[in-house]
Design a protein around this motif. Structure first.
Motif, short mmCIF file in Angstrom:
data_model
loop_
_atom_site.label_atom_id
_atom_site.label_comp_id
_atom_site.label_asym_id
_atom_site.label_seq_id
_atom_site.Cartn_x
_atom_site.Cartn_y
_atom_site.Cartn_z
N LEU A 23 48.39 34.94 25.59
CA LEU A 23 47.04 34.93 25.05
C LEU A 23 46.19 35.92 25.84
O LEU A 23 46.47 36.23 27.00
N TYR A 24 45.12 36.39 25.22
CA TYR A 24 44.21 37.30 25.89
C TYR A 24 43.57 36.64 27.12
O TYR A 24 43.17 35.48 27.09
N ASN A 25 43.48 37.39 28.20
CA ASN A 25 42.77 37.01 29.42
C ASN A 25 43.32 35.77 30.10
O ASN A 25 42.58 34.99 30.69
N LEU A 26 44.64 35.59 30.05
CA LEU A 26 45.24 34.51 30.84
C LEU A 26 45.09 34.79 32.34
O LEU A 26 45.12 33.87 33.15
N SER A 27 44.92 36.05 32.71
CA SER A 27 44.72 36.40 34.11
C SER A 27 43.37 35.91 34.63
O SER A 27 43.15 35.82 35.84
N LEU A 28 42.43 35.64 33.70
CA LEU A 28 41.07 35.20 34.03
C LEU A 28 40.29 36.25 34.81
O LEU A 28 39.38 35.94 35.57
N ASP A 29 40.63 37.51 34.58
CA ASP A 29 39.91 38.62 35.21
C ASP A 29 38.65 39.01 34.42
O ASP A 29 37.69 39.51 35.00
N ALA A 30 38.68 38.83 33.11
CA ALA A 30 37.59 39.32 32.26
C ALA A 30 36.51 38.25 32.07
O ALA A 30 36.80 37.14 31.60
N TRP A 31 35.28 38.60 32.42
CA TRP A 31 34.13 37.71 32.25
C TRP A 31 32.94 38.53 31.76
O TRP A 31 32.87 39.74 31.98
N SER A 32 32.00 37.88 31.12
CA SER A 32 30.77 38.54 30.70
C SER A 32 29.67 37.49 30.61
O SER A 32 29.94 36.29 30.62
N LYS A 33 28.43 37.96 30.52
CA LYS A 33 27.30 37.05 30.37
C LYS A 33 26.71 37.18 28.98
O LYS A 33 26.45 38.29 28.50
N GLU A 34 26.54 36.03 28.34
CA GLU A 34 25.87 35.96 27.05
C GLU A 34 24.50 35.35 27.30
O GLU A 34 24.35 34.12 27.37
N GLY A 35 23.51 36.21 27.53
CA GLY A 35 22.23 35.72 28.02
C GLY A 35 22.41 35.24 29.44
O GLY A 35 22.81 36.01 30.31
N LYS A 36 22.17 33.96 29.70
CA LYS A 36 22.36 33.41 31.04
C LYS A 36 23.69 32.67 31.18
O LYS A 36 23.99 32.14 32.25
N VAL A 37 24.46 32.65 30.11
CA VAL A 37 25.69 31.86 30.09
C VAL A 37 26.90 32.71 30.46
O VAL A 37 27.17 33.74 29.83
N TRP A 38 27.66 32.27 31.48
CA TRP A 38 28.90 32.94 31.82
C TRP A 38 29.96 32.59 30.79
O TRP A 38 30.18 31.42 30.47
N SER A 39 30.62 33.64 30.27
CA SER A 39 31.71 33.47 29.31
C SER A 39 33.00 34.00 29.92
O SER A 39 33.01 35.13 30.46
N PRO A 40 34.11 33.26 29.84
CA PRO A 40 35.39 33.73 30.38
C PRO A 40 36.12 34.65 29.41
O PRO A 40 37.31 34.51 29.14
N ASN A 41 35.39 35.62 28.89
CA ASN A 41 35.92 36.65 28.00
C ASN A 41 35.11 37.92 28.24
O ASN A 41 33.93 37.85 28.58
N ALA A 42 35.72 39.07 28.04
CA ALA A 42 34.97 40.32 28.13
C ALA A 42 34.01 40.41 26.95
O ALA A 42 34.26 39.84 25.88
N ALA A 43 32.90 41.14 27.14
CA ALA A 43 31.92 41.28 26.07
C ALA A 43 32.54 41.95 24.85
O ALA A 43 32.17 41.65 23.71
N ASP A 44 33.48 42.87 25.08
CA ASP A 44 34.13 43.60 23.98
C ASP A 44 35.56 43.12 23.76
O ASP A 44 36.43 43.87 23.34
N ALA A 45 35.79 41.85 24.05
CA ALA A 45 37.14 41.29 23.95
C ALA A 45 37.70 41.42 22.53
O ALA A 45 36.98 41.19 21.56
N PRO A 46 38.99 41.79 22.39
CA PRO A 46 39.61 41.87 21.07
C PRO A 46 39.75 40.50 20.42
O PRO A 46 39.82 40.37 19.20
#
Length: 251
Positions: A23-46
């Motif tokens: 699955l995408y981002n099983l490494s848990l390296d990619a993170w982004s912020k949606e407003g003030k909320v931390w999301s464990p996905n890149a902003a441009d995640a496929p």
């Protein structure tokens, strides 16, 4: 980093797919912020693999699941881990205990002060042998407990990592306000694995959770969930509990 391979003594049935799809981002390296909320996905995640309870806890100004950049299982440029911290979310003593969680799916909505709904699971048609990765855990003494779990107050908290392979036709909606949760013994379960965390670790521990298959059916969904407090869906746990999770792999 201390590496201890945890092999759970469970009978494992292997369905023959050596090259299990990741699955995408099983490494848990990619993170982004949606407003003030931390999301464990890149902003441009496929695709979006992960979500947490942050969209609920941020209402009172807290992200309980966040990226960790210093304390990681595998060091290197851009390497991160997930930090799950159980906390009391509220002001002036008014609020709720919240276990931090990380799961495959999507947070749906907060239901007043009673809890939340989340959509759990992603489409998947392989039969993996195990879930592999690294964790570090620091459990505290349970200082918040529901009536159901009142006897646990003052005891050591526990964390949890689970993997489900299921026959769902759509994601499973968890709603702790209605008592609707996951059941490893439910008819929809094709395979299941669990690692219960009840001791503090000295740094990261390498783990491998075997998937125990109870059916020869081909799965339609996979679900992975980790929580810093095992009974958090019942608002029970310790505000001192922290779980770090890193470098997951489906094998």
């Amino acid at each position: 980093m201390k590496k201890i391979l945890l092999t759970l003594t469970l009978l494992t049935a292997w369905g023959g797919n050596k090259a299990s799809a990741q699955l995408y981002n099983l490494s848990l390296d990619a993170w982004s912020k949606e407003g003030k909320v931390w999301s464990p996905n890149a902003a441009d995640a496929p695709s979006r693999t992960w979500d947490s309870g942050n969209k609920g806890t941020i209402v009172l100004g807290k992200n309980v699941t966040e990226p960790e950049e210093e304390f990681v299982a595998v060091k290197g440029p851009g390497k991160r881990a997930a930090r799950l911290r159980s906390e009391f979310i509220g002001m002036a003593g008014i609020g709720k205990f919240a276990s931090a969680c990380l799961y495959t799916g999507q947070f749906l909505k907060v239901v007043g002060m009673k809890g939340a709904q989340m959509s759990f699971g992603l489409p998947y048609s392989r039969r993996p042998a195990s879930l592999h990765g690294y964790y570090a855990y620091k459990p505290g003494k349970i200082d918040y407990a529901s009536k159901e779990h009142a006897s646990k107050k003052g005891t050591t908290d526990q964390g949890l990592i689970e993997i489900y392979l299921t026959s769902w036709s759509e994601p499973f909606v968890i709603d702790n306000t209605q008592g609707i949760g996951l059941n490893p013994k439910a008819p929809y379960v094709i395979g299941y694995g669990v690692l219960e965390l009840d001791k503090a670790t000295d740094g990261y521990v390498e783990f491998d959770i075997p998937v125990v298959y109870v059916s020869d059916k081909t799965p339609t969904y996979i679900g992975i969930i980790a929580a810093s407090s095992k009974w958090g869906d019942s608002f029970t746990g310790s505000t001192g509990s922290i779980l770090y999770l890193d470098e997951l792999e489906i094998r």
